[in-house]
Design an enzyme around this catalytic site. Structure first.
Site, PDB file in Angstrom:
ATOM      1  N   LYS A 222       1.016  -1.254  -0.072  1.00 15.22           N
ATOM      2  CA  LYS A 222       0.036   0.092   0.095  1.00 15.22           C
ATOM      3  C   LYS A 222       0.696   1.194  -0.051  1.00 15.22           C
ATOM      4  O   LYS A 222       1.546   1.384   0.793  1.00 15.22           O
ATOM      5  CB  LYS A 222      -0.870   0.136   1.412  1.00 15.22           C
ATOM      6  CG  LYS A 222      -2.094  -0.911   1.296  1.00 15.22           C
ATOM      7  CD  LYS A 222      -2.673  -0.706   2.229  1.00 15.22           C
ATOM      8  CE  LYS A 222      -4.198  -1.760   2.341  1.00 15.22           C
ATOM      9  NZ  LYS A 222      -4.935  -1.506   3.678  1.00 15.22           N
TER      10      LYS A 222
ATOM     11  N   GLU B  44       0.957  -2.997  16.704  1.00 17.82           N
ATOM     12  CA  GLU B  44       0.767  -3.643  15.692  1.00 17.82           C
ATOM     13  C   GLU B  44       1.236  -5.254  15.598  1.00 17.82           C
ATOM     14  O   GLU B  44       0.658  -6.173  15.141  1.00 17.82           O
ATOM     15  CB  GLU B  44       1.245  -3.032  14.205  1.00 17.82           C
ATOM     16  CG  GLU B  44       0.771  -1.763  14.065  1.00 17.82           C
ATOM     17  CD  GLU B  44      -0.782  -1.885  13.289  1.00 17.82           C
ATOM     18  OE1 GLU B  44      -1.279  -2.862  12.873  1.00 17.82           O
ATOM     19  OE2 GLU B  44      -1.513  -0.540  13.014  1.00 17.82           O
TER      20      GLU B  44
ATOM     21  N   GLU C 233      -7.137  -6.881  -1.131  1.00 16.56           N
ATOM     22  CA  GLU C 233      -7.802  -6.622  -0.224  1.00 16.56           C
ATOM     23  C   GLU C 233      -9.372  -6.786  -0.411  1.00 16.56           C
ATOM     24  O   GLU C 233     -10.007  -6.020  -0.456  1.00 16.56           O
ATOM     25  CB  GLU C 233      -7.598  -5.144   0.042  1.00 16.56           C
ATOM     26  CG  GLU C 233      -8.237  -4.638   1.734  1.00 16.56           C
ATOM     27  CD  GLU C 233      -7.671  -3.504   2.147  1.00 16.56           C
ATOM     28  OE1 GLU C 233      -7.406  -2.558   1.170  1.00 16.56           O
ATOM     29  OE2 GLU C 233      -7.260  -3.306   3.317  1.00 16.56           O
TER      30      GLU C 233
ATOM     31  N   ARG D 280      -7.829 -10.019   4.144  1.00  9.73           N
ATOM     32  CA  ARG D 280      -6.823  -9.030   4.428  1.00  9.73           C
ATOM     33  C   ARG D 280      -7.286  -7.908   5.534  1.00  9.73           C
ATOM     34  O   ARG D 280      -6.747  -7.165   6.352  1.00  9.73           O
ATOM     35  CB  ARG D 280      -6.302  -8.240   3.385  1.00  9.73           C
ATOM     36  CG  ARG D 280      -5.364  -7.262   3.348  1.00  9.73           C
ATOM     37  CD  ARG D 280      -4.418  -6.978   2.260  1.00  9.73           C
ATOM     38  NE  ARG D 280      -3.659  -5.935   2.433  1.00  9.73           N
ATOM     39  CZ  ARG D 280      -2.732  -5.497   1.640  1.00  9.73           C
ATOM     40  NH1 ARG D 280      -2.534  -6.262   0.404  1.00  9.73           N
ATOM     41  NH2 ARG D 280      -1.932  -4.481   1.828  1.00  9.73           N
TER      42      ARG D 280
ATOM     43  N   HIS E 233      -9.293   4.752  14.234  1.00  6.75           N
ATOM     44  CA  HIS E 233      -9.651   5.674  13.310  1.00  6.75           C
ATOM     45  C   HIS E 233     -10.524   6.626  13.941  1.00  6.75           C
ATOM     46  O   HIS E 233     -10.303   7.712  13.636  1.00  6.75           O
ATOM     47  CB  HIS E 233      -9.934   5.158  11.774  1.00  6.75           C
ATOM     48  CG  HIS E 233      -8.769   4.547  11.016  1.00  6.75           C
ATOM     49  ND1 HIS E 233      -8.975   3.564  10.167  1.00  6.75           N
ATOM     50  CD2 HIS E 233      -7.500   4.643  11.233  1.00  6.75           C
ATOM     51  CE1 HIS E 233      -7.867   3.064   9.749  1.00  6.75           C
ATOM     52  NE2 HIS E 233      -6.905   3.832  10.154  1.00  6.75           N
TER      53      HIS E 233
ATOM     54  N   HIS F 254      -0.885   6.520  15.626  1.00  2.81           N
ATOM     55  CA  HIS F 254      -1.834   5.626  15.154  1.00  2.81           C
ATOM     56  C   HIS F 254      -1.843   4.256  16.067  1.00  2.81           C
ATOM     57  O   HIS F 254      -2.805   3.716  16.175  1.00  2.81           O
ATOM     58  CB  HIS F 254      -1.478   5.333  13.702  1.00  2.81           C
ATOM     59  CG  HIS F 254      -2.035   4.046  13.030  1.00  2.81           C
ATOM     60  ND1 HIS F 254      -3.463   4.078  12.635  1.00  2.81           N
ATOM     61  CD2 HIS F 254      -1.684   2.771  12.774  1.00  2.81           C
ATOM     62  CE1 HIS F 254      -3.785   3.093  12.068  1.00  2.81           C
ATOM     63  NE2 HIS F 254      -2.533   2.313  12.274  1.00  2.81           N
TER      64      HIS F 254
END
Lengths: 359, 359
Positions: free
Chosen positions: A138, A180, A232, A236, A247, A260
């Site tokens: 990405k 993450e 995606e 995914r 978010h 984040h």
């Protein structure tokens, strides 16, 4: 050094993980095109690592952009393209992205659209970038009306994840990367989750061997998911555990207030809470997940001031909303996630009411 | 109506060719996504055809840009992206490009980079766009330092080539489209070249059945080449017959003086001339090619004022220059082209000296 392959057919590429890698000329040499080189970095990373990379590459062009998420714009992308054109780069040129997620996404996007795509090598300098944006292809930039709204899929030729650079990373950013990493354990890898429970203190103490192992296992997990679903469409989406809540937190606070990874940490706790309310996850497992997230130095609840109603409104803007239906990644068990829009609306209401703090 | 498929695996898409197609709702319905629609067009095409397309689509968003190659910029692309965001388009949105090559390339590029790629349907309104940019997936915009320097590969979901729109096309643009049509005959389809010789007068008289046939055979030729080489590594380069000479003419005159197809017409004559000098093509075959190009209403030599030295300098900037070697598409026979950098330099010098006119 650990090495693993992101298996994408003819676009398969290696990730190298270990200490001292960014100064090793042969890693670049193996993966660069035959033409010119441009290193894109930012003014926080440049004083620390640019000299080493320049020495490893010979005499590349360099471009130092201002640091920060606010720089992840189409205008900055254009600045990279201008430089490539002015320096006469052909399709055989190679772009090297030296920095965190912003530099990787932006430089990768410039590589994606310069002459319809040139090679790029990623040298991620944050833990988050090493375990997240280094796998998946990405690339992109933000728009005033939304994050990552402009972009392309473009795979790097190689990722060079040098664990030495983590020594200079601020504590908050280390924790954000750990969010993450924990996520991979929660969604699909219970043994890794247990390993993280056993080694969290060593990771926060930045023991190089532990960091290398955590990065490698994270990248392997992400690579398996991406290989199964490059563009995606399905599985995914599991990588977004905690992200819809997260978010909403980031947008509600204003981007940049929380990192984040911090927002994802709190978001994963909310996803676990909701999974318990749906009867999918045991309370003890929820507590285990929350405890690990806490030990990583991450928040486990949204910041004060975000009301349940405001959270819900922000969540409805999520990119994963399909035909008006909010889809969430939830936990069936530790190490097993599902994407679903089929849940009791009341469970979400109660999760928001219990976790979001209006004061 | 003729229909053919551009065979690209899971990205395979149809091209519909015939009269009255752009007003047929079912063609759009079959290929649009489930979300919103935006029609992008220009202020020359809008007064002629936008109402019909809007009627066929129901109530789409519309965006009318100024006409002209000078509008094919990143700034205009951003205007399309802004509109998509302001109107709240999701990944299920579809962009409809109604116009010539500029609109197709620009709107296709916006579709390629909006949320990393949304669907688009091309409705080309020039003969050139119908036979050239409708196949191949190339999208992009110009940069002040070079044409098509920014872009992406992004395949449309469908191409709707309505031959009725050619009735309003200026003569020069019809001829420019015929240049690319002749090119397919020259590089790989001798029977089509013979068909063009037999039907050139009818094509210039815009007989609908002949135009449909010429477009279908052109698209089929291009589709075969693109299917064999989607990302332009090998055989696809043959599609550039006449283009290295042609780009030098366009750049030397200033873009927009001659139409792209006009420059390609003259460029193909120069490629044929050089092929004769190398002993690869008979003089009678060269004369046959030049005669057909002339009958299409195209120039067969560069404009006056471009010296051989200037042409050579401009050709050296070509994107196909690899490691300093100029590669050209030349003819081995009518219907058979090769890409080569292995030619007598003297043959190029003489072709330039004989064709370029210094006065």
């Amino acid at each position: 050094m650990q090495q693993l392959a992101v298996d994408l057919g003819e676009r398969t590429y290696p990730i190298y993980i270990g200490p001292g890698l960014l100064a090793q000329p042969e890693l670049y040499e193996r993966h660069r095109g035959s033409g010119q080189l441009l290193v894109v970095t930012n003014d926080r990373v440049a004083p620390l690592y640019l000299d080493q990379v320049v020495a490893a590459l010979g005499d590349p062009e360099t471009l130092v952009l201002p640091d920060g998420e606010g720089q992840k714009t189409l205008a900055r992308t254009e600045q990279v393209l201008d430089r490539l054109l002015r320096a006469g780069f052909g399709r055989d040129g190679t772009l090297v992205a030296l920095g965190g997620g912003v530099i990787g996404d932006l430089a990768g996007f410039a590589a994606a659209i310069y002459q319809r795509g040139i090679d790029f090598i990623q040298v991620p300098t944050t833990l988050l970038a090493q375990v997240d944006s280094s796998v998946g292809g990405k690339t992109g930039v933000n728009h005033p009306l939304g994050k990552n709204m402009i972009g392309a899929f473009h795979q790097p030729k190689a990722v060079i994840a040098d664990t030495d650079v983590l020594a200079t990373l601020p504590d908050r950013e280390l924790s954000a990367g750990l969010a993450e990493i924990i996520k991979y354990g929660l969604i699909r890898d219970l043994p890794f989750l247990e390993w993280l429970e056993a080694n969290m203190d060593g990771l926060r103490a930045r023991e190089p061997a532990l960091l290398t192992e955590a990065i490698a296992r994270s990248c392997r997990n992400k690579a398996e998911v991406v290989a199964a679903d490059e563009r995606e469409g399905g599985v995914r989406a599991l990588l977004n555990l905690g992200h819809t809540f997260g978010h909403a937190i980031e947008a509600g606070l204003g981007y940049g207030e929380w990192l984040h990874g911090e927002a994802v940490g709190a978001g994963m706790c909310m996803a676990a809470d909701m999974s318990v309310r749906l009867g999918w996850l045991g309370e003890a497992d929820r507590a285990r997940a929350v405890h690990l997230i806490e030990r990583a130095g991450l928040p486990t609840r949204p910041p004060s001031g975000l009301t349940p109603d405001r959270m819900r409104e922000l969540m409805a803007r999520d990119k994963k909303v399909v035909a008006g239906e909010l889809r969430l990644v939830l936990l069936r068990a530790l190490g097993e996630a599902v994407v679903t829009g089929d849940f009791e609306p009341d469970a979400l209401s109660r999760t928001l009411a219990e976790n979001a703090r209006p004061e």
